[in-house]
Enzyme design. Structure first.
Site, PDB file in Angstrom:
ATOM      1  N   TYR A 156       0.030  -2.463  33.099  1.00  0.00           N
ATOM      2  CA  TYR A 156       0.550  -1.537  32.091  1.00  0.00           C
ATOM      3  C   TYR A 156       1.542  -0.593  32.759  1.00  0.00           C
ATOM      4  CZ  TYR A 156       0.679   2.169  28.537  1.00  0.00           C
ATOM      5  OH  TYR A 156       1.089   3.098  27.615  1.00  0.00           O
ATOM      6  N   ASP A 251       4.843   0.362  40.565  1.00  0.00           N
ATOM      7  CA  ASP A 251       4.377   1.379  39.633  1.00  0.00           C
ATOM      8  C   ASP A 251       3.110   1.986  40.220  1.00  0.00           C
ATOM      9  OD1 ASP A 251       3.330   2.923  37.665  1.00  0.00           O
ATOM     10  OD2 ASP A 251       3.486   1.425  36.074  1.00  0.00           O
ATOM     11  N   LYS A 279       0.733  10.994  36.837  1.00  0.00           N
ATOM     12  CA  LYS A 279      -0.666  11.386  36.932  1.00  0.00           C
ATOM     13  C   LYS A 279      -0.910  12.441  38.032  1.00  0.00           C
ATOM     14  CE  LYS A 279      -2.338   7.647  34.197  1.00  0.00           C
ATOM     15  NZ  LYS A 279      -1.942   6.250  34.119  1.00  0.00           N
TER      16      LYS A 279
HETATM   17  C1  LIG Z   1      -0.837   5.744  33.090  1.00  0.00           C
HETATM   18  C2  LIG Z   1       0.119   4.745  33.557  1.00  0.00           C
HETATM   19  C3  LIG Z   1       1.430   4.666  33.062  1.00  0.00           C
HETATM   20  C4  LIG Z   1       1.912   5.468  31.904  1.00  0.00           C
HETATM   21  O1  LIG Z   1       1.927   6.836  32.166  1.00  0.00           O
HETATM   22  P1  LIG Z   1       1.977   7.856  30.934  1.00  0.00           P
HETATM   23  O2  LIG Z   1       2.058   9.192  31.597  1.00  0.00           O
HETATM   24  O3  LIG Z   1       0.736   7.621  30.136  1.00  0.00           O
HETATM   25  O4  LIG Z   1       3.185   7.538  30.141  1.00  0.00           O
HETATM   26  C5  LIG Z   1       2.302   3.765  33.656  1.00  0.00           C
HETATM   27  N1  LIG Z   1       1.905   2.984  34.670  1.00  0.00           N
HETATM   28  C6  LIG Z   1       0.658   3.018  35.159  1.00  0.00           C
HETATM   29  C7  LIG Z   1       0.289   2.142  36.296  1.00  0.00           C
HETATM   30  C8  LIG Z   1      -0.284   3.886  34.613  1.00  0.00           C
HETATM   31  O5  LIG Z   1      -1.529   3.885  35.084  1.00  0.00           O
END
Ligand SMILES: *Cc1c(COP(=O)(O)O)cnc(C)c1O
Length: 441
Positions: A156, A251, A279
């Protein structure tokens, strides 16, 4: 009849106020929530409304206290309302919290990140992980002059159009939209391969290598449950990208600062071309970031032709709380403590499941944990999906009733924070032992 010696039920009494608040919310918020997974649809029941939190404990509107393993979905590695983060926020609130002009806070956080994260020399702050990955993809396309992106099934990367994609049927790996409202024309530029499958990645590069701008991957998958990379997988991706002139985008929105100061790239010794963060670097405030070596970042406006902007980007409040969080993680022994607590939890859960005769496949990288209700192994999305989601739902509610707050879906990662204590971990294991026994019965 009053039974004086009746055994006291632990912690959780009623959830009437949460239920009522959810009713009210549903009239004015779609599904009663601001982000879908919070609605508890994957586990049933109604979501808790949170009134407050401190350390590892969250408290709902009804006054029930829970040991929290969601941690706001990852950012709260220090625990809730941690003193240093709180002090940093208060300082900013005294002086004004948004100017739409440069402040020294963003430079300070950028200096920290550039020093810590191997693949980052320069950084651009945004407001979410979604924005970070979306912008990183644009930057990769601008830098390479190519259009195609490759991503892995089950990873994701936020909710931007081109990344809300699932694998098409048959051998064709061109993605199809995984959400209504996403034009097929946009996802046609995204190729989808299974996670941890280097052969599939090689094949996609063999077929489309000249057109691929970037391979985008969670170096530790955390959004199909926690699925670590297979040995050699990330190195293989790095080699393929090099051979074909594509960029490797990690990511690390979840894994950045979670598995160590240098993220997954430090842990596995693989340096990507672009890194996405989020995060933890906001400590619970809305932040994302992407960074790379200078030659790549200089393609960004105002230096270069790739446009990307944000009214609230680099917001002083978010920068200050993020910096306080990241600085706290530089104290000696921090990751060792997270490792010890998480290993204790993981071992305790495995033992409890074994004692109950329940097939459970556990994964863990540092303080990221996956608890899959199946014998395993779980290595990709297809294998993760073999989990017994009904068993997870029962587990979730049995834990909730014992004052333990887990992610409301089988396909999310559990997080241990620095605020958790050994006692709380042991309490969690004892609760799980009861839950496993009930499920196995
Ligand atoms: C949480 C997450 C996202 C999205 O971040 P948001 O702040 O919710 O838009 C993208 N990539 C990874 C790996 C994530 O865990």
């Amino acid at each position: 009849m009053v039974r004086k010696n009746a055994v006291q039920k632990p912690v959780v009494r009623t959830r009437a106020q949460s239920s009522s608040a959810f009713e009210t919310a549903q009239a004015v918020l779609a599904g009663g929530v601001s982000s879908p997974v919070r609605a508890f649809q994957a586990v049933g029941g109604t979501p808790l409304f949170i009134a407050k939190a401190k350390g590892a404990v969250i408290t709902d509107l009804d006054g029930n206290a829970y040991i929290d393993y969601v941690g706001a979905w990852g950012p709260l590695i220090l625990g809730h309302a941690e003193e240093r983060a709180q002090a940093a926020a208060s300082k900013v609130l005294d002086k004004g919290w948004s100017f739409g002009a440069p402040t020294e806070q963003e430079t300070r956080l950028a200096v920290r990140i550039a020093a810590d994260v191997p693949g980052i020399d320069m950084v651009r702050f945004v407001n979410s992980g979604t924005e970070a990955t979306m912008s990183a993809v644009r930057l990769a396309r601008g830098f390479t002059g190519r259009d195609l992106i490759v991503k892995c099934e089950g990873c994701y990367h936020g909710h931007s159009d081109g990344l809300l994609v699932e694998a098409g049927s048959g051998l064709a790996t061109f993605g199809v939209p995984s959400s209504a409202g996403v034009p097929a024309g946009l996802t046609a530029l995204t190729l989808v391969v299974p996670y941890n499958d280097l052969d599939a990645a090689s094949q996609v590069f063999a077929e489309q290598g000249q057109r691929i701008a970037a391979f985008l991957v969670e170096p530790i998958a955390g959004n199909m449950g926690c699925v670590p990379p297979a040995g050699g997988y990330l190195a293989g991706l790095s080699r393929l990208c090099n051979e074909h002139g594509a960029l490797l985008i990690f990511d690390e929105v979840m894994s950045g600062y979670r598995v160590g100061l240098r993220g997954a790239q430090g842990l596995y010794g693989i340096e990507p071309d672009i890194t996405c963060l989020g995060k933890i670097i906001g400590g619970g405030l809305p932040v994302g970031a992407y960074g790379a070596r200078a030659a790549v970042m200089e393609q960004l406006s105002p230096l270069g032709p790739v446009y990307q902007a944000g009214t609230l980007s680099g917001n002083p409040l978010a920068m200050a709380v993020g910096l306080a969080t990241v600085e706290a993680l530089h104290e000696p022994g921090v990751y060792e403590r997270l490792e010890a607590l998480s290993a204790r939890l993981s071992a305790g859960l495995a033992e409890a499941a074994g004692a109950a005769g329940l097939p459970l496949f556990e994964t863990r990288v540092g303080s990221m944990l996956g608890v899959f209700f199946q014998p395993g192994p779980v290595i990709d999305y297809a294998s993760a999906k073999r989990s017994d989601t009904h068993a997870y739902a029962r587990f979730f509610h049995a834990m909730l009733d014992q004052g333990i707050y887990l992610p409301p879906s089988q396909f999310e990662t559990l997080f241990v924070s620095l605020a958790h204590t050994e006692e709380q971990i042991d309490q969690t294991i004892a609760a799980a032992a009861k839950a496993f026994a009930a499920i196995a019965a």
